[in-house]
Design an enzyme around this catalytic site. Structure first.
Site, PDB file in Angstrom:
ATOM      1  N   LYS A  48       1.071  -7.254  16.022  1.00  0.00           N
ATOM      2  CA  LYS A  48       0.674  -7.745  15.373  1.00  0.00           C
ATOM      3  C   LYS A  48      -1.251  -7.399  15.272  1.00  0.00           C
ATOM      4  CE  LYS A  48       3.019  -7.865  13.386  1.00  0.00           C
ATOM      5  NZ  LYS A  48       3.956  -7.052  12.394  1.00  0.00           N
ATOM      6  N   THR A  52       3.290  -1.716  18.014  1.00  0.00           N
ATOM      7  CA  THR A  52       4.498  -0.077  16.909  1.00  0.00           C
ATOM      8  C   THR A  52       4.086   0.914  17.138  1.00  0.00           C
ATOM      9  OG1 THR A  52       5.414  -2.300  14.996  1.00  0.00           O
ATOM     10  CG2 THR A  52       5.564   0.685  14.933  1.00  0.00           C
ATOM     11  N   HIS A 113       6.040  -8.373  24.396  1.00  0.00           N
ATOM     12  CA  HIS A 113       4.765  -9.591  24.214  1.00  0.00           C
ATOM     13  C   HIS A 113       4.766 -10.583  24.825  1.00  0.00           C
ATOM     14  CE1 HIS A 113       4.792  -7.811  19.838  1.00  0.00           C
ATOM     15  NE2 HIS A 113       5.877  -8.520  20.149  1.00  0.00           N
ATOM     16  N   ARG A 135      -6.132  -6.713  19.895  1.00  0.00           N
ATOM     17  CA  ARG A 135      -7.157  -5.827  18.640  1.00  0.00           C
ATOM     18  C   ARG A 135      -7.817  -7.108  19.107  1.00  0.00           C
ATOM     19  NH1 ARG A 135      -3.451  -4.394  13.146  1.00  0.00           N
ATOM     20  NH2 ARG A 135      -4.589  -3.789  12.025  1.00  0.00           N
ATOM     21  N   SER A 143      -3.167  -9.405   9.584  1.00  0.00           N
ATOM     22  CA  SER A 143      -2.029  -8.882   9.444  1.00  0.00           C
ATOM     23  C   SER A 143      -0.796  -9.468   9.967  1.00  0.00           C
ATOM     24  CB  SER A 143      -1.780  -7.893  10.899  1.00  0.00           C
ATOM     25  OG  SER A 143      -0.679  -6.792  11.141  1.00  0.00           O
ATOM     26  N   TYR A 201      -7.055  -1.152  19.979  1.00  0.00           N
ATOM     27  CA  TYR A 201      -6.507  -0.972  18.903  1.00  0.00           C
ATOM     28  C   TYR A 201      -8.128  -0.076  17.797  1.00  0.00           C
ATOM     29  CZ  TYR A 201      -4.594  -0.701  13.794  1.00  0.00           C
ATOM     30  OH  TYR A 201      -4.325  -0.246  12.806  1.00  0.00           O
ATOM     31  N   ARG A 265       1.065  -1.561   7.522  1.00  0.00           N
ATOM     32  CA  ARG A 265       0.621  -2.302   5.823  1.00  0.00           C
ATOM     33  C   ARG A 265      -0.845  -1.002   5.472  1.00  0.00           C
ATOM     34  NH1 ARG A 265      -2.825  -6.291   4.506  1.00  0.00           N
ATOM     35  NH2 ARG A 265      -4.010  -5.716   6.624  1.00  0.00           N
TER      36      ARG A 265
HETATM   37  P1  A3P Z   1      -2.205  -4.346   9.448  1.00  0.00           P
HETATM   38  O1  A3P Z   1      -1.652  -5.236   9.220  1.00  0.00           O
HETATM   39  O2  A3P Z   1      -3.846  -4.562   9.844  1.00  0.00           O
HETATM   40  O3  A3P Z   1      -1.710  -2.574   8.762  1.00  0.00           O
HETATM   41  P2  A3P Z   1       2.669  -4.371  15.049  1.00  0.00           P
HETATM   42  O4  A3P Z   1       3.322  -3.077  15.528  1.00  0.00           O
HETATM   43  O5  A3P Z   1       2.298  -4.338  16.593  1.00  0.00           O
HETATM   44  O6  A3P Z   1       3.577  -4.986  14.993  1.00  0.00           O
HETATM   45  O7  A3P Z   1       1.232  -4.581  14.460  1.00  0.00           O
HETATM   46  C1  A3P Z   1       1.479  -4.412  13.042  1.00  0.00           C
HETATM   47  C2  A3P Z   1      -0.085  -3.511  12.747  1.00  0.00           C
HETATM   48  O8  A3P Z   1      -0.163  -2.205  13.075  1.00  0.00           O
HETATM   49  C3  A3P Z   1       0.029  -3.390  11.429  1.00  0.00           C
HETATM   50  O9  A3P Z   1      -1.536  -3.963  11.240  1.00  0.00           O
HETATM   51  C4  A3P Z   1       0.155  -1.926  10.945  1.00  0.00           C
HETATM   52  O10 A3P Z   1      -0.735  -1.327   9.787  1.00  0.00           O
HETATM   53  C5  A3P Z   1      -0.564  -1.405  11.935  1.00  0.00           C
HETATM   54  N1  A3P Z   1      -0.117   0.214  12.655  1.00  0.00           N
HETATM   55  C6  A3P Z   1       1.911   0.122  12.471  1.00  0.00           C
HETATM   56  N2  A3P Z   1       1.510   1.966  12.936  1.00  0.00           N
HETATM   57  C7  A3P Z   1       0.172   2.385  12.528  1.00  0.00           C
HETATM   58  C8  A3P Z   1       0.037   3.583  13.305  1.00  0.00           C
HETATM   59  N3  A3P Z   1       0.901   4.516  13.536  1.00  0.00           N
HETATM   60  N4  A3P Z   1      -1.427   3.445  13.577  1.00  0.00           N
HETATM   61  C9  A3P Z   1      -2.329   3.410  13.256  1.00  0.00           C
HETATM   62  N5  A3P Z   1      -1.757   1.878  13.160  1.00  0.00           N
HETATM   63  C10 A3P Z   1      -0.506   0.993  12.556  1.00  0.00           C
END
Ligand code: A3P
Length: 299
Positions: A48, A52, A113, A135, A143, A201, A265
């Site tokens: 989170k 991604t 991770h 982050r 998240s 982030y 999200r």
């Molecule tokens: P939120 O839940 O705050 O929206 P991970 O990839 O480590 O699982 O993290 C997921 C978080 O990264 C989520 O945050 C998601 O929306 C956000 N996220 C995914 N793709 C993104 C992108 N291209 N740019 C910015 N944030 C992104």
């Protein structure tokens, strides 16, 4: 209950899930068997924290001669596939069962991770590059709360935000405690600044252009002046934008039934202000201040 708390085990000072796609059994297996190459790239994060997004950016950047970002190649993998399918976690069964990946062309890009102190020795011994993305803990908590509830079995009652906060502040989350994970990689980045790049982030959101350029330089594939003038950096940022990736990943599954769309999200900085009470916020500030004392980490 569900993703956040089910089958959690403490291993080498961190909480790990068991019997899941990313699991303590797989961490142990890669610790013994994983063979790093000096040309490898590892993207290390806590869940989170923007994994991604980082996967997409690095995949697009490193492969930009094979798959053009400006003009965008119509066969670009990120237009049809989830970034998690383009960059595997080393601690997943898919990788362990995928010996062919060992022959993939260089540089191989992996994510993990796994906490710094539990990384396979071959990664620590090689001169490969590691990017750590961190982050704000409050946004990671929010998240994670939403992610855990989206992945919850229908038979489990939802986790409340209060419960999630209690667990998180005690360090309980997959690969947590949050603060130890971040601190471990931060200290590693100070000891080994040539091989470990520490990013946040929030900084990436504030200034994607400069951070993408910095990443490319660190990874040994800096942008040429011509690429910059031709908008290649912007092309990569647009391709990997939250809006674009969310659109591409509206349907389908990544990872044994996990829907593609749960990784997208809000994609904003500071959503915690909509979830945390003043008291919760102060408690996390206090823990963060104590744990990160003397470290140059700000969000
Ligand atoms: P939120 O839940 O705050 O929206 P991970 O990839 O480590 O699982 O993290 C997921 C978080 O990264 C989520 O945050 C998601 O929306 C956000 N996220 C995914 N793709 C993104 C992108 N291209 N740019 C910015 N944030 C992104």
């Amino acid at each position: 209950r569900g993703w956040m708390t089910e089958n959690l085990y403490m291993y080498q000072g961190y909480w790990h899930q068991s019997m899941r796609r990313i699991s303590v059994e797989n961490v142990m297996a890669v610790q013994d068997t994983f063979k790093a190459r000096p040309t490898d790239i590892y993207l290390a994060t806590l869940p989170k924290s923007g994994t991604t997004w980082l996967k997409a950016l690095v995949f697009a950047m490193v492969n930009r001669n094979r798959y053009k970002c400006k003009p965008l190649s119509t066969d670009h993998p990120l237009l049809v596939s989830n970034p998690h399918n383009c960059v595997p976690f080393i601690e997943t069964k898919v990788f362990i069962n995928m010996p062919t990946y060992a022959d993939a062309h260089s540089p191989r890009i992996f994510a993990t991770h796994i906490p710094y102190t539990s990384l396979p020795q071959s990664i620590l011994d090689s001169s490969c590059r590691i990017v750590y993305l961190c982050r704000n803990p409050k946004d990671v908590l929010v998240s994670m709360f939403h992610f855990a509830n989206k992945l919850r079995e229908k038979s489990c009652s939802p986790l409340t935000f209060e419960e999630t906060f209690e667990l998180f502040s005690k360090g309980v989350m997959p690969m947590g405690p949050y603060w130890d994970h971040v601190k471990g990689y931060h200290e590693f980045s100070l000891e080994c600044s040539e091989n470990v790049l520490f990013l946040t982030y929030e900084d990436m959101k504030r200034d994607a252009t400069n951070n993408v350029k910095r990443l490319a330089k660190f990874l040994g594939c800096p942008f040429t002046k011509e690429e910059e003038v031709n908008g290649v950096v912007q092309g990569i940022i647009e391709l990997c934008s939250f809006e674009n990736l969310r659109e591409v990943n509206k349907q389908g599954n990544v990872f044994e039934g996990i829907p593609n769309n749960v990784f997208f999200r809000e994609g904003n900085v500071g959503d915690w202000t909509n979830h945390l009470t003043d008291e919760m916020s102060q408690i996390l500030d206090q823990i963060t201040q104590e744990k990160f004392q003397g470290l140059d980490i700000s969000f």
